[in-house]
Write a protein that holds these residues in place. Sequence first.
Motif, short mmCIF file in Angstrom:
data_model
loop_
_atom_site.label_atom_id
_atom_site.label_comp_id
_atom_site.label_asym_id
_atom_site.label_seq_id
_atom_site.Cartn_x
_atom_site.Cartn_y
_atom_site.Cartn_z
N ARG A 89 106.08 62.29 12.14
CA ARG A 89 106.23 63.63 12.72
C ARG A 89 107.69 64.04 12.78
O ARG A 89 108.02 65.22 12.63
N ARG A 90 108.58 63.11 12.95
CA ARG A 90 110.01 63.44 12.99
C ARG A 90 110.49 63.97 11.63
O ARG A 90 111.33 64.86 11.57
N PHE A 91 109.90 63.43 10.56
CA PHE A 91 110.24 63.92 9.23
C PHE A 91 109.77 65.36 9.05
O PHE A 91 110.49 66.20 8.52
N ARG A 92 108.56 65.65 9.53
CA ARG A 92 108.04 67.02 9.45
C ARG A 92 108.90 67.97 10.27
O ARG A 92 109.17 69.10 9.87
N VAL A 93 109.33 67.52 11.43
CA VAL A 93 110.19 68.35 12.28
C VAL A 93 111.54 68.59 11.61
O VAL A 93 112.08 69.70 11.65
N ALA A 94 112.07 67.56 10.96
CA ALA A 94 113.34 67.73 10.24
C ALA A 94 113.19 68.75 9.12
O ALA A 94 114.06 69.62 8.94
N LEU A 95 112.09 68.67 8.37
CA LEU A 95 111.85 69.66 7.32
C LEU A 95 111.71 71.06 7.91
O LEU A 95 112.24 72.03 7.38
N GLY A 96 111.00 71.15 9.02
CA GLY A 96 110.84 72.44 9.69
C GLY A 96 112.16 72.99 10.19
O GLY A 96 112.44 74.19 10.07
N ALA A 97 113.01 72.12 10.72
CA ALA A 97 114.32 72.55 11.20
C ALA A 97 115.18 73.06 10.05
O ALA A 97 115.88 74.07 10.19
N VAL A 98 115.12 72.37 8.92
CA VAL A 98 115.87 72.83 7.74
C VAL A 98 115.37 74.21 7.31
O VAL A 98 116.17 75.10 6.99
N SER A 99 114.07 74.40 7.33
CA SER A 99 113.49 75.69 6.96
C SER A 99 113.96 76.79 7.90
O SER A 99 114.36 77.88 7.46
N VAL A 100 113.94 76.51 9.19
CA VAL A 100 114.37 77.51 10.18
C VAL A 100 115.84 77.84 10.00
O VAL A 100 116.23 79.02 9.98
N VAL A 101 116.68 76.82 9.85
CA VAL A 101 118.12 77.05 9.70
C VAL A 101 118.42 77.85 8.44
O VAL A 101 119.21 78.80 8.47
N CYS A 102 117.78 77.49 7.32
CA CYS A 102 118.04 78.22 6.07
C CYS A 102 117.54 79.66 6.14
O CYS A 102 118.21 80.57 5.64
N ALA A 103 116.38 79.87 6.75
CA ALA A 103 115.87 81.24 6.89
C ALA A 103 116.80 82.06 7.78
O ALA A 103 117.10 83.22 7.49
N LEU A 104 117.30 81.45 8.85
CA LEU A 104 118.25 82.15 9.73
C LEU A 104 119.56 82.46 9.00
O LEU A 104 120.08 83.57 9.11
N LEU A 105 120.08 81.47 8.29
CA LEU A 105 121.32 81.70 7.54
C LEU A 105 121.15 82.81 6.51
O LEU A 105 122.03 83.66 6.33
#
Length: 177
Positions: A89-105
Motif C-alpha cells: 500500500r505504501r507503493f500505491r500511495v507513493a505513486l498516488g503522491a507523484v500523480s498529485v504533485v505532477c498534476a499540481l505542478l
Amino acid sequence: FFFPAVATDGGSLRSPMDQYGIVQVEGLERERAVLDALLSKRVQVIVICSDRLGEEVARSIQIGNFFHKTAVLSGLAGLLSAPFKSVDRRFRVALGAVSVVCALLYNLTWKDEPLCKYQVDRHGEQVQHIPADKLEPNQAYLFLTRRDDTVRIKLHNTLGLLSAVVCLRYLYATYRT
C-alpha cells in the motif's frame, strides 16, 4: 528568421510582404515577441526556424508533457494496482503522491502558458499547409501544432484527484489506529 503560420479558419497571420503569413524577424527578444503574438492569435501551425528559440520552445513543451504523462501514468499505476494484494500500500500511495504533485505542478506552472495548447509535430504532418517554395531545404524547422487539451487536462486532474483520495484514505487509516 521566419515564422510561417496558418490559422484554423483558413486565414493566416498577414505580413505586408507575404500572403502566407511569413514574418521575418531578427534577435531573440523580437522572436519571442512574434511567437507570443502568434500564440495569442491561436494560430494552428507555427514553424520556427530559430535554433535557440526552437530549442527553448521544445524544452518547455517537453517539460509540460513530462508533468502530464507522469501524473497520468503514476495515477493509473497506483489506482490499477489497488486490487492486487501483493502490491504494498505504501507503493500505491507513493505513486498516488507523484500523480498529485505532477498534476499540481502542471496546473500551477504550465496550464496558463499559451504554449500548453501546442505540441511539437515531429513528423512534419503540418508541412502541407505551407508552400514548399517558402521553406529553405537546408534549414532545421520546429513545427508546432495547436491541439485541444481539455481531455488531457481532465484526465490528469481526475487521476490526480482520485490518487489524492487514495493517499488521504491510507493516511487516515494509518494514523487512526
